[in-house]
Write a protein that holds these residues in place. Structure first.
Motif, mmCIF file in Angstrom:
data_model
loop_
_atom_site.group_PDB
_atom_site.id
_atom_site.type_symbol
_atom_site.label_atom_id
_atom_site.label_comp_id
_atom_site.label_asym_id
_atom_site.label_seq_id
_atom_site.Cartn_x
_atom_site.Cartn_y
_atom_site.Cartn_z
ATOM 1 N N ARG A 6 4.052 0.944 -8.319
ATOM 2 C CA ARG A 6 4.711 1.605 -7.193
ATOM 3 C C ARG A 6 6.055 2.200 -7.621
ATOM 4 N N GLY A 7 6.234 3.461 -7.299
ATOM 5 C CA GLY A 7 7.487 4.130 -7.597
ATOM 6 C C GLY A 7 7.645 4.551 -9.042
ATOM 7 N N PRO A 13 3.994 7.884 -6.965
ATOM 8 C CA PRO A 13 4.987 8.291 -5.961
ATOM 9 C C PRO A 13 4.553 7.821 -4.576
ATOM 10 N N ALA A 14 5.467 7.850 -3.628
ATOM 11 C CA ALA A 14 5.212 7.276 -2.305
ATOM 12 C C ALA A 14 3.947 7.837 -1.651
ATOM 13 N N ASP A 15 3.794 9.165 -1.663
ATOM 14 C CA ASP A 15 2.627 9.760 -0.999
ATOM 15 C C ASP A 15 1.324 9.347 -1.675
ATOM 16 N N GLU A 16 1.319 9.355 -2.996
ATOM 17 C CA GLU A 16 0.106 8.963 -3.716
ATOM 18 C C GLU A 16 -0.172 7.473 -3.527
ATOM 19 N N PHE A 17 0.877 6.672 -3.555
ATOM 20 C CA PHE A 17 0.703 5.237 -3.340
ATOM 21 C C PHE A 17 0.107 4.973 -1.961
ATOM 22 N N ARG A 18 0.627 5.673 -0.962
ATOM 23 C CA ARG A 18 0.151 5.477 0.408
ATOM 24 C C ARG A 18 -1.340 5.814 0.510
ATOM 25 N N ARG A 19 -1.740 6.905 -0.132
ATOM 26 C CA ARG A 19 -3.150 7.317 -0.085
ATOM 27 C C ARG A 19 -4.044 6.317 -0.820
ATOM 28 N N LEU A 20 -3.649 5.938 -2.035
ATOM 29 C CA LEU A 20 -4.465 5.014 -2.822
ATOM 30 C C LEU A 20 -4.514 3.626 -2.187
ATOM 31 N N ALA A 21 -3.392 3.201 -1.622
ATOM 32 C CA ALA A 21 -3.368 1.891 -0.971
ATOM 33 C C ALA A 21 -4.302 1.876 0.233
ATOM 34 N N HIS A 22 -4.319 2.970 0.981
ATOM 35 C CA HIS A 22 -5.213 3.055 2.141
ATOM 36 C C HIS A 22 -6.674 3.005 1.697
ATOM 37 N N GLU A 23 -7.018 3.753 0.652
ATOM 38 C CA GLU A 23 -8.397 3.764 0.163
ATOM 39 C C GLU A 23 -8.806 2.386 -0.359
ATOM 40 N N THR A 24 -7.913 1.759 -1.117
ATOM 41 C CA THR A 24 -8.226 0.441 -1.672
ATOM 42 C C THR A 24 -8.343 -0.604 -0.578
ATOM 43 N N ALA A 48 5.373 1.954 0.945
ATOM 44 C CA ALA A 48 5.078 2.959 -0.077
ATOM 45 C C ALA A 48 6.303 3.290 -0.915
ATOM 46 N N GLU A 49 7.479 3.058 -0.354
ATOM 47 C CA GLU A 49 8.709 3.364 -1.070
ATOM 48 C C GLU A 49 9.178 2.144 -1.861
ATOM 49 N N GLY A 50 9.924 2.420 -2.928
ATOM 50 C CA GLY A 50 10.482 1.338 -3.724
ATOM 51 C C GLY A 50 9.908 1.315 -5.124
ATOM 52 N N GLY A 51 10.420 0.374 -5.917
ATOM 53 C CA GLY A 51 9.957 0.228 -7.288
ATOM 54 C C GLY A 51 8.791 -0.733 -7.386
ATOM 55 N N PRO A 52 8.442 -1.133 -8.598
ATOM 56 C CA PRO A 52 7.321 -2.058 -8.796
ATOM 57 C C PRO A 52 7.481 -3.331 -7.969
ATOM 58 N N ASP A 53 6.419 -3.725 -7.302
ATOM 59 C CA ASP A 53 6.430 -4.926 -6.466
ATOM 60 C C ASP A 53 5.750 -6.051 -7.248
ATOM 61 N N THR A 54 6.519 -6.703 -8.114
ATOM 62 C CA THR A 54 5.946 -7.742 -8.971
ATOM 63 C C THR A 54 5.506 -8.966 -8.175
ATOM 64 N N GLU A 55 6.200 -9.262 -7.092
ATOM 65 C CA GLU A 55 5.821 -10.425 -6.277
ATOM 66 C C GLU A 55 4.437 -10.229 -5.669
ATOM 67 N N SER A 56 4.197 -9.034 -5.128
ATOM 68 C CA SER A 56 2.871 -8.743 -4.572
ATOM 69 C C SER A 56 1.818 -8.718 -5.674
#
Length: 227
Positions: free
Chosen positions: A68-69, A73-84, A138-146
């Motif tokens: 993430r980030g 990018p935010a828009d691509e992350f949002r799309r891929l996260a929704h599909e996954t 969708a915004e922010g850097g890598p979410d290592t905790e998640s």
């Protein structure tokens, strides 16, 4: 009483009929066992195929969290996260065909039949992974905790899927694989050890257990005991 030809023929016919009955029973029993084994093999294959897709999807969710980030990018992350997320939700529902809920009479009586009761852990791993991904911004850097949470979900999924497969059949499969390697003089454990030690040399502390000669010997002995 003297036995004539007719009596001996009658006895012979009765013996043949009895032998035929026993033989027929043995054949039917064998056919039933084969049908059961075939059905179980097909069931195992279906579970394995389902587990493959589930593992890939949870791993994909973890990749999204780590990238993430940076990679996404935010828009691509949002799309891929929704599909996954949608894929994980569907996989969880498909998994109910193999792993139904338990204790239907104690929980969720207001829900549809397949959703009454408590989910088994193997489905929890997917549902929780889906829920964690849905709640990631969708915004922010890598979410290592998640990412670490999703990795735990994947490991639970793999462990429960492995337990769902008949251990006896899995052992037979491992034995066949071992026989297939008998003409290969290269120790697979030695190759794995070399790879592990190479990673340890590059990244000290990478290995939890060093792959030395004792480790190789112990693993090869385990392989021989499975044969």
């Amino acid at each position: 009483m003297e036995w004539g030809v007719n009596e001996w023929v009658a006895v012979g016919s009765a013996a043949l009929a009895l032998a035929s009955l026993v033989l027929n029973w043995l054949v039917v029993r064998r056919q039933t066992e084969l049908q059961y084994e075939t059905l179980r093999t097909e069931m195992d294959s279906a579970v394995i195929a389902w587990a493959h897709e589930a593992i890939d999807s949870v791993a994909g969710a973890s990749t999204l969290a780590r990238g993430r980030g940076v990679m996404y990018p935010a828009d691509e992350f949002r799309r891929l996260a929704h599909e996954t997320s949608q894929k994980l939700s569907a996989i969880a529902d498909r998994g109910r065909l193999f792993f139904p809920n338990e204790e239907h009479d104690r929980h969720g009586q207001d829900k549809e039949a397949a959703f009454q009761g408590f989910r088994p852990p193997i489905l929890d791993s997917i549902v929780f992974a889906c829920g964690r991904l849905d709640r990631m911004a969708a915004e922010g850097g890598p979410d290592t905790e998640s990412a670490e949470f999703l990795t735990k979900c994947r490991r639970l999924l793999v462990s429960e899927a492995q337990n769902a497969i008949d251990p006896r059949r899995r052992k037979q499969m491992l034995n066949r694989l071992a026989v297939g390697r008998l003409d290969d003089k290269t120790s697979a454990f030695k190759v794995a050890a070399d790879l592990g030690e190479a990673m340890e040399a590059l990244y000290p502390g990478y290995l939890l257990q060093r792959r030395d000669a004792a480790w190789i010997a112990a693993r090869e002995e385990m392989g021989r005991r499975r044969r």
